[in-house]
Design an enzyme around this catalytic site. Structure first.
Site, PDB file in Angstrom:
ATOM      1  N   GLY A 182      -4.701  13.307   7.552  1.00 17.72           N
ATOM      2  CA  GLY A 182      -6.138  13.506   7.718  1.00 17.72           C
ATOM      3  C   GLY A 182      -6.601  14.556   6.736  1.00 17.72           C
ATOM      4  N   CYS A 224       2.145  14.040   7.372  1.00 18.82           N
ATOM      5  CA  CYS A 224       1.223  14.961   6.690  1.00 18.82           C
ATOM      6  C   CYS A 224       0.420  15.787   7.698  1.00 18.82           C
ATOM      7  CB  CYS A 224       0.336  14.159   5.740  1.00 18.82           C
ATOM      8  SG  CYS A 224      -0.312  15.203   4.436  1.00 18.82           S
ATOM      9  N   TYR A 225      -0.896  15.572   7.820  1.00 18.88           N
ATOM     10  CA  TYR A 225      -1.663  16.352   8.803  1.00 18.88           C
ATOM     11  C   TYR A 225      -1.033  16.192  10.193  1.00 18.88           C
ATOM     12  CZ  TYR A 225      -5.362  18.042  11.835  1.00 18.88           C
ATOM     13  OH  TYR A 225      -6.055  18.739  12.786  1.00 18.88           O
ATOM     14  N   HIS A 247       4.057  10.909   2.507  1.00 20.30           N
ATOM     15  CA  HIS A 247       3.541   9.662   3.095  1.00 20.30           C
ATOM     16  C   HIS A 247       4.575   8.534   2.953  1.00 20.30           C
ATOM     17  CE1 HIS A 247      -0.608  10.868   3.970  1.00 20.30           C
ATOM     18  NE2 HIS A 247      -0.413  11.727   2.978  1.00 20.30           N
ATOM     19  N   GLU A 256       4.429   5.674   4.164  1.00 25.17           N
ATOM     20  CA  GLU A 256       3.785   4.350   4.197  1.00 25.17           C
ATOM     21  C   GLU A 256       3.331   3.854   2.834  1.00 25.17           C
ATOM     22  OE1 GLU A 256       2.605   7.181   5.161  1.00 25.17           O
ATOM     23  OE2 GLU A 256       0.437   7.354   4.992  1.00 25.17           O
ATOM     24  N   SER A 264     -15.700 -20.420   1.934  1.00 28.55           N
ATOM     25  CA  SER A 264     -15.872 -20.405   0.477  1.00 28.55           C
ATOM     26  C   SER A 264     -14.798 -21.227  -0.206  1.00 28.55           C
ATOM     27  CB  SER A 264     -15.791 -18.967  -0.032  1.00 28.55           C
ATOM     28  OG  SER A 264     -14.459 -18.505   0.084  1.00 28.55           O
ATOM     29  N   GLY A 265     -13.749 -21.575   0.559  1.00 29.58           N
ATOM     30  CA  GLY A 265     -12.632 -22.283  -0.047  1.00 29.58           C
ATOM     31  C   GLY A 265     -11.562 -21.325  -0.529  1.00 29.58           C
ATOM     32  N   GLY A 266     -11.847 -20.026  -0.470  1.00 31.59           N
ATOM     33  CA  GLY A 266     -10.842 -19.024  -0.824  1.00 31.59           C
ATOM     34  C   GLY A 266      -9.840 -18.856   0.308  1.00 31.59           C
ATOM     35  N   VAL A 267      -8.810 -18.051   0.045  1.00 28.21           N
ATOM     36  CA  VAL A 267      -7.735 -17.900   1.038  1.00 28.21           C
ATOM     37  C   VAL A 267      -8.281 -17.342   2.362  1.00 28.21           C
ATOM     38  CG1 VAL A 267      -5.524 -16.774   1.525  1.00 28.21           C
ATOM     39  CG2 VAL A 267      -6.101 -17.413  -0.811  1.00 28.21           C
ATOM     40  N   ASP A 268      -9.077 -16.275   2.272  1.00 27.78           N
ATOM     41  CA  ASP A 268      -9.473 -15.583   3.498  1.00 27.78           C
ATOM     42  C   ASP A 268     -10.318 -16.471   4.408  1.00 27.78           C
ATOM     43  OD1 ASP A 268      -8.230 -13.554   2.192  1.00 27.78           O
ATOM     44  OD2 ASP A 268     -10.073 -12.567   1.547  1.00 27.78           O
ATOM     45  N   SER A 290     -10.553 -19.682   4.360  1.00 27.56           N
ATOM     46  CA  SER A 290      -9.800 -20.867   4.789  1.00 27.56           C
ATOM     47  C   SER A 290      -8.892 -20.532   5.972  1.00 27.56           C
ATOM     48  CB  SER A 290      -8.943 -21.418   3.648  1.00 27.56           C
ATOM     49  OG  SER A 290      -9.758 -21.764   2.566  1.00 27.56           O
ATOM     50  N   LYS A 331      -3.979  -8.696   2.271  1.00 27.47           N
ATOM     51  CA  LYS A 331      -3.951 -10.039   1.688  1.00 27.47           C
ATOM     52  C   LYS A 331      -2.657 -10.805   1.986  1.00 27.47           C
ATOM     53  CE  LYS A 331      -6.447 -12.754  -0.832  1.00 27.47           C
ATOM     54  NZ  LYS A 331      -7.916 -12.855  -0.664  1.00 27.47           N
TER      55      LYS A 331
END
Ligand code: XMP
Length: 513
Positions: A55, A82-83, A172, A174, A226-230, A232, A369
């Protein structure tokens, strides 16, 4: 079916969803909760472990977030990052001070030495790079804790009380820059918390479907496809959850790539869903005429999208919910919480203030993604759809720099099609994550045949990235670039110069606008 749960307690860190994502990657169910969540609520979730995020504060700031010290009495392991680490040390009787000089303040990649007898670092190399970003320094560690990692500058990079299962790291784990960071999180989950790995993307799918059914009931749902991955993947998820209560609306705004509108229609009209294609090219181009400023373009497109949906919704009658395929990086880059606005992604920051639906559902809002792709596979989507490169909602409007005309869009469409064809023919499409052409608004002098030309410069962009939040420019072989350049200049009127974009993100972004 219930799962073992880990709670990521959010103290406002930049990377908190990334922590959640790493936990999911390790096969453990995880929820991010604000640090203000009551101890009772946290207890009721029966977590097997807590991870305290980083943070922006110092533990001594007047408004610094704190935790109920009773959280340390629950018998549940804690990993403080971290924090989160400093807060744990501070709460349990250690002393944290602001670093007075550069010796204790650390930022960036730091060579770090680990005690591999500690469960957190079990089975990992004793030395490696970690990603530091802290100004405060743990001067005195609390009773019961030992030092389990150090750097050349800092003696207490990580602390552990193995008896109580409390661990704290100043770096970090992650972020990708920390070598074996995910392994450390894996160790915390499996060696310390007793995780068994009972969660998968299949579970995410089932949980999401249940939640959607509960929310929607017998209401009608409209999805922006839109036909994009997300979008769809969102469509497949909603189709499975609510079947024919769903109508997918594909707004062809005239800003798609060459032949793309017809391809999207061909792909989705085969599905067992209500599919509507709206031809809205004229109205979008009219609204965008003379608009050159990127954010202004994005806002116009975002607003017009919603207006088109509202009209379609009225035709269908009583539509309660609008679904959007917003994913986590869209949320961050449009400015979530305290993060700065980089671009208003049309499906987030570009939304108008007034939206005529009961609610907007964003089932992918917390996914990255590659997780969305995994979910798509889980839902049985074909590989070619799941692996499509991203295409921004505002489409080619943000790839024609400056003001738009249909002529410019057509020029870009032709050039972009050649670029994509040649990249695929060279087999480069497997290693490049996104590539497209940009029509700049710079014109320059050239010579063709015996005549002078004064035409546009086209920029080629290609990047490698896993999360689209950072990216490197792709090293396309010169002979491939040469073929692309020659073909475009010969075949597309109006373009007489090609440049290749060699900037990574940051400092640039992937798109030009
Ligand atoms: P930038 O340009 O911000 O792009 O580095 C990161 C990724 O996001 C895509 N992008 C968008 N996607 N709506 C979207 O759905 C948008 O408004 C938008 N703007 C950028 C971009 O293509 C890249 O993959």
């Amino acid at each position: 079916m219930s799962h073992q749960t880990v709670i990521v307690l959010d103290f406002g860190g930049q990377y908190n969803q990334l922590i959640a994502r790493r936990v999911r990657e390790c096969g453990v169910y995880c929820e991010v909760k604000p640090y203000t969540t009551s101890l009772e609520t946290l207890k009721d979730m029966e977590p097997i472990g807590f991870i305290f995020t980083g943070g922006p504060n110092s533990v001594y700031d007047e408004k610094a977030p704190h935790v109920d010290p009773a959280i340390f009495e629950l018998g549940v392991p804690v990993l403080g990052i971290c924090y989160g680490c400093q807060l744990m040390a501070h709460t349990l009787g250690g002393r944290v001070t602001a670093a007075q000089d550069d010796t204790a303040r650390e930022y960036g990649k730091t060579e770090t030495y680990y005690d591999t007898a500690c469960k957190l670092f079990k089975g990992l190399p004793a030395e490696g790079v970690s990603w530091m970003s802290h100004g405060d320094y743990m001067e005195k560690v609390p009773t019961g804790f030992t030092l389990v990692a150090h750097s050349d500058n800092c003696p207490n990079v990580a602390i552990a009380d193995e008896i109580r299962g409390f661990y704290g790291v100043q770096f970090h784990p992650e972020v990708n820059h920390t070598q074996h960071g995910t392994d450390m999180i894996h160790n915390f989950l499996y060696e310390v918390c007793g995780a068994v790995g009972d969660w998968s993307m299949g579970d995410y799918k089932n949980t999401a479907i249940r939640a959607i059914r509960e929310k929607v009931g017998d209401g009608k749902v409209l999805l922006a496809l839109s036909g994009g991955v997300d979008s769809s993947v969102a469509a497949a998820l909603l189709a499975e959850a609510v079947g024919n209560q769903l109508t997918c609306v594909f707004v062809d705004h005239g800003l798609m790539r060459k032949n793309e509108g017809d391809e999207v229609e061909a792909a989705f009209s085969k599905w067992d869903i209500n599919f509507v294609r709206v031809d809205a090219e004229t109205r979008f181009l009219l609204k965008l005429a003379g608009v050159a400023e990127p954010e202004h373009k994005r806002k116009i497109i975002g607003e017009e999208f919603i207006r088109v949906f509202e009209e379609e919704a009225k035709k269908i009658g009583r539509v309660d919910y609008l679904v959007q395929g917003t994913i986590y990086p869209d949320v961050i880059e449009s400015g979530a919480g305290d993060a700065a606005v980089i671009k208003s992604h049309h499906n987030v920051g570009g939304l108008p203030d007034y939206v005529d639906f009961k609610e907007i559902i964003e089932p992918l809002r917390l996914l990255f993604k590659d997780e969305v792709r995994q979910l798509g596979r889980e839902l049985g989507l074909p590989e070619y759809l799941v692996m499509r490169q991203p295409f921004p909602g505002p489409g080619l409007a943000i790839r024609v720099i400056g003001d738009l005309t249909k002529e410019k869009l057509d020029t870009l469409r032709d050039a972009d099609a050649i670029y994509r064809e040649e990249i695929a023919a060279a087999g480069e499409d497997k290693s490049i994550n996104q590539y497209f052409a940009v029509l700049t608004n710079t014109r320059s002098v050239g010579v063709m045949g015996d005549g002078r030309t004064y035409d546009y410069t086209l920029a080629l962009r290609a990047v490698t990235t896993s999360d689209f939040m950072t990216a490197d420019w792709a090293r396309i072989p010169y002979d491939v670039l040469d073929r692309i350049s020659t073909r475009i200049v010969n075949e597309v009127p109006g373009i007489n110069r090609i440049v290749y974009d060699i900037t990574s993100k940051p400092p640039a972004t992937i798109e030009w606008e």
